[in-house]
Scaffold this active site. Structure first.
Site, mmCIF file in Angstrom:
data_model
loop_
_atom_site.group_PDB
_atom_site.id
_atom_site.type_symbol
_atom_site.label_atom_id
_atom_site.label_comp_id
_atom_site.label_asym_id
_atom_site.label_seq_id
_atom_site.Cartn_x
_atom_site.Cartn_y
_atom_site.Cartn_z
ATOM 1 N N SER A 14 4.805 -0.388 -33.537
ATOM 2 C CA SER A 14 4.221 -0.235 -34.877
ATOM 3 C C SER A 14 5.312 -0.012 -35.934
ATOM 4 O O SER A 14 5.164 -0.441 -37.084
ATOM 5 C CB SER A 14 3.193 0.891 -34.899
ATOM 6 O OG SER A 14 3.799 2.155 -34.770
ATOM 7 N N ARG A 67 23.636 2.744 -16.091
ATOM 8 C CA ARG A 67 23.492 2.762 -17.553
ATOM 9 C C ARG A 67 24.654 2.061 -18.245
ATOM 10 O O ARG A 67 24.474 1.361 -19.235
ATOM 11 C CB ARG A 67 23.388 4.215 -18.051
ATOM 12 C CG ARG A 67 22.023 4.831 -17.750
ATOM 13 C CD ARG A 67 22.016 6.294 -18.160
ATOM 14 N NE ARG A 67 22.359 6.466 -19.559
ATOM 15 C CZ ARG A 67 22.952 7.544 -20.073
ATOM 16 N NH1 ARG A 67 23.272 8.549 -19.290
ATOM 17 N NH2 ARG A 67 23.222 7.624 -21.353
ATOM 18 N N MET A 92 13.094 3.601 -25.337
ATOM 19 C CA MET A 92 13.003 4.762 -24.453
ATOM 20 C C MET A 92 14.145 4.869 -23.438
ATOM 21 O O MET A 92 13.952 5.349 -22.330
ATOM 22 C CB MET A 92 11.640 4.768 -23.734
ATOM 23 C CG MET A 92 10.457 4.837 -24.688
ATOM 24 S SD MET A 92 10.592 6.161 -25.919
ATOM 25 C CE MET A 92 10.245 7.572 -24.875
ATOM 26 N N ARG A 93 15.315 4.414 -23.832
ATOM 27 C CA ARG A 93 16.489 4.599 -22.977
ATOM 28 C C ARG A 93 17.516 5.418 -23.742
ATOM 29 O O ARG A 93 17.661 5.258 -24.956
ATOM 30 C CB ARG A 93 17.130 3.254 -22.612
ATOM 31 C CG ARG A 93 16.302 2.396 -21.673
ATOM 32 C CD ARG A 93 17.051 1.109 -21.361
ATOM 33 N NE ARG A 93 18.297 1.336 -20.660
ATOM 34 C CZ ARG A 93 18.445 1.318 -19.344
ATOM 35 N NH1 ARG A 93 17.405 1.055 -18.578
ATOM 36 N NH2 ARG A 93 19.616 1.541 -18.783
ATOM 37 N N LEU A 95 21.171 5.963 -24.735
ATOM 38 C CA LEU A 95 22.325 5.062 -24.809
ATOM 39 C C LEU A 95 23.611 5.802 -24.442
ATOM 40 O O LEU A 95 23.784 6.981 -24.773
ATOM 41 C CB LEU A 95 22.411 4.470 -26.215
ATOM 42 C CG LEU A 95 21.193 3.589 -26.561
ATOM 43 C CD1 LEU A 95 21.088 3.347 -28.053
ATOM 44 C CD2 LEU A 95 21.249 2.268 -25.800
ATOM 45 N N HIS A 111 12.577 9.464 -35.173
ATOM 46 C CA HIS A 111 12.142 10.510 -34.247
ATOM 47 C C HIS A 111 10.919 11.229 -34.827
ATOM 48 O O HIS A 111 10.925 11.595 -36.010
ATOM 49 C CB HIS A 111 13.299 11.509 -34.038
ATOM 50 C CG HIS A 111 12.958 12.595 -33.060
ATOM 51 N ND1 HIS A 111 12.962 12.393 -31.696
ATOM 52 C CD2 HIS A 111 12.582 13.885 -33.249
ATOM 53 C CE1 HIS A 111 12.606 13.519 -31.090
ATOM 54 N NE2 HIS A 111 12.372 14.436 -32.010
ATOM 55 N N LEU A 146 22.071 13.299 -27.910
ATOM 56 C CA LEU A 146 20.686 12.826 -28.076
ATOM 57 C C LEU A 146 19.957 13.480 -29.254
ATOM 58 O O LEU A 146 19.854 14.703 -29.333
ATOM 59 C CB LEU A 146 19.900 13.083 -26.782
ATOM 60 C CG LEU A 146 18.472 12.545 -26.770
ATOM 61 C CD1 LEU A 146 18.456 11.031 -26.780
ATOM 62 C CD2 LEU A 146 17.705 13.099 -25.580
ATOM 63 N N ASP A 147 19.449 12.656 -30.152
ATOM 64 C CA ASP A 147 18.660 13.099 -31.313
ATOM 65 C C ASP A 147 19.410 14.102 -32.195
ATOM 66 O O ASP A 147 18.781 14.921 -32.884
ATOM 67 C CB ASP A 147 17.322 13.720 -30.872
ATOM 68 C CG ASP A 147 16.399 12.701 -30.220
ATOM 69 O OD1 ASP A 147 16.523 11.507 -30.519
ATOM 70 O OD2 ASP A 147 15.555 13.115 -29.406
HETATM 71 C C1 GRF Z 1 7.412 6.590 -32.580
HETATM 72 O O1 GRF Z 1 6.622 7.737 -32.613
HETATM 73 C C2 GRF Z 1 8.864 6.944 -32.761
HETATM 74 O O2 GRF Z 1 9.061 8.028 -33.598
HETATM 75 C C3 GRF Z 1 9.289 7.276 -31.372
HETATM 76 O O3 GRF Z 1 8.624 6.355 -30.559
HETATM 77 C C4 GRF Z 1 7.424 5.943 -31.199
HETATM 78 C C5 GRF Z 1 7.421 4.458 -31.277
HETATM 79 O O4 GRF Z 1 6.210 3.935 -31.749
HETATM 80 N N1 GRF Z 1 10.729 7.244 -31.248
HETATM 81 P P1 GRF Z 1 6.062 2.397 -32.065
HETATM 82 O O5 GRF Z 1 6.415 1.634 -30.791
HETATM 83 O O6 GRF Z 1 6.983 2.060 -33.179
HETATM 84 O O7 GRF Z 1 4.621 2.199 -32.427
#
Ligand code: GRF
Length: 231
Positions: A14, A67, A92-93, A95, A111, A146-147
């Site tokens: 999204s 990795r 979701m990895r 880096l 985030h 991370l973050d």
């Molecule tokens: C979002 O909530 C973003 O903040 C997080 O992962 C989600 C991804 O959502 N890192 P989408 O795939 O962009 O809908």
């Protein structure tokens, strides 16, 4: 010349959609030239194809691939498309430091929490579990930590007493869809200045003054949300 943006996404996409929409309606001086997913079945890939993104690739990890090897392949794929900016939109990895160094200052993550609080994969859940009264989202430069890279933009809203993870995530997501394109536009406008570490202060990002989206015709703020001046 508009900014060339590569988007990495593992899931529904999204935030990718939000970038594509703002690019299509001309609010963004940037175009998504490459979308890569580590999952072949990621809806983000179908969205990219439907939007006719010039290069769309599934790059699942190979069996027993470490990795470092994966990130080298990913980095080569990205480098071949020469993006100005790499956006992690639900990638979701984690880096590797080598990857972060290779593209230092050019990787942005979105985030779903107000960093530096609630780092990690469950920003919304952790916000609620802590009893925080304000939630929100953050864009930041990606570093090996991370973050924890330099914060670019944030937007915040009040947590409601009856919020659950789904309701809060839904409202925060509306903010994400605003601050992520806005962050990319700040890069397109050349308004992000990165200051290296010095005198014990970590590296950080400064947003230079300029026009705001808050006063743009057609901008619809999320009710009750707080946006920074740089938005
Ligand atoms: C979002 O909530 C973003 O903040 C997080 O992962 C989600 C991804 O959502 N890192 P989408 O795939 O962009 O809908």
């Amino acid at each position: 010349m508009s900014l060339r943006v590569a988007v990495l996404a593992s899931g529904r996409g999204s935030n990718l959609d939000a970038l594509l929409a703002r690019s299509a309606d001309g609010q963004l001086d940037a175009r998504v030239t490459l979308v890569v997913s580590d999952r072949e079945d990621a809806p983000a890939l179908a969205k990219a194809q439907a939007a006719r993104v010039p290069a769309v690739a599934a790059l699942p990890p190979e069996k027993n691939e470490g990795r470092a090897a994966y990130d080298a392949r990913l980095g080569d794929l990205l480098a071949a498309e020469a993006p100005d900016l790499i956006v992690l939109a639900g990638f979701m990895r984690i880096l590797t430091p080598a990857f972060c160094d290779r593209f230092a200052g050019r990787i942005v993550n979105i985030h779903p929490a107000l960093l530096p609080a609630f780092r990690g994969a469950h920003g919304i859940r952790d916000t609620l579990a802590a009893g925080a009264k304000v939630a929100g989202c953050t864009t930041h430069l990606v570093t090996a930590d991370l973050d924890a890279g330099p914060i670019l933009l944030q937007a915040a809203l009040a947590v409601r007493p009856d919020d659950d993870e789904e309701s809060l995530a839904r409202r925060v997501l509306r903010l994400e869809h605003q601050i992520l394109p806005r962050t990319v536009q700040l890069f397109a406008e050349g308004r992000v200045r990165v200051h290296p570490e010095s005198g014990g202060r970590p590296w950080r990002a400064e947003i230079l003054a300029g026009p705001s989206w808050r006063t743009t015709a057609g901008f619809e703020p999320v009710p009750g949300a707080l946006y920074p001046d740089a938005f």
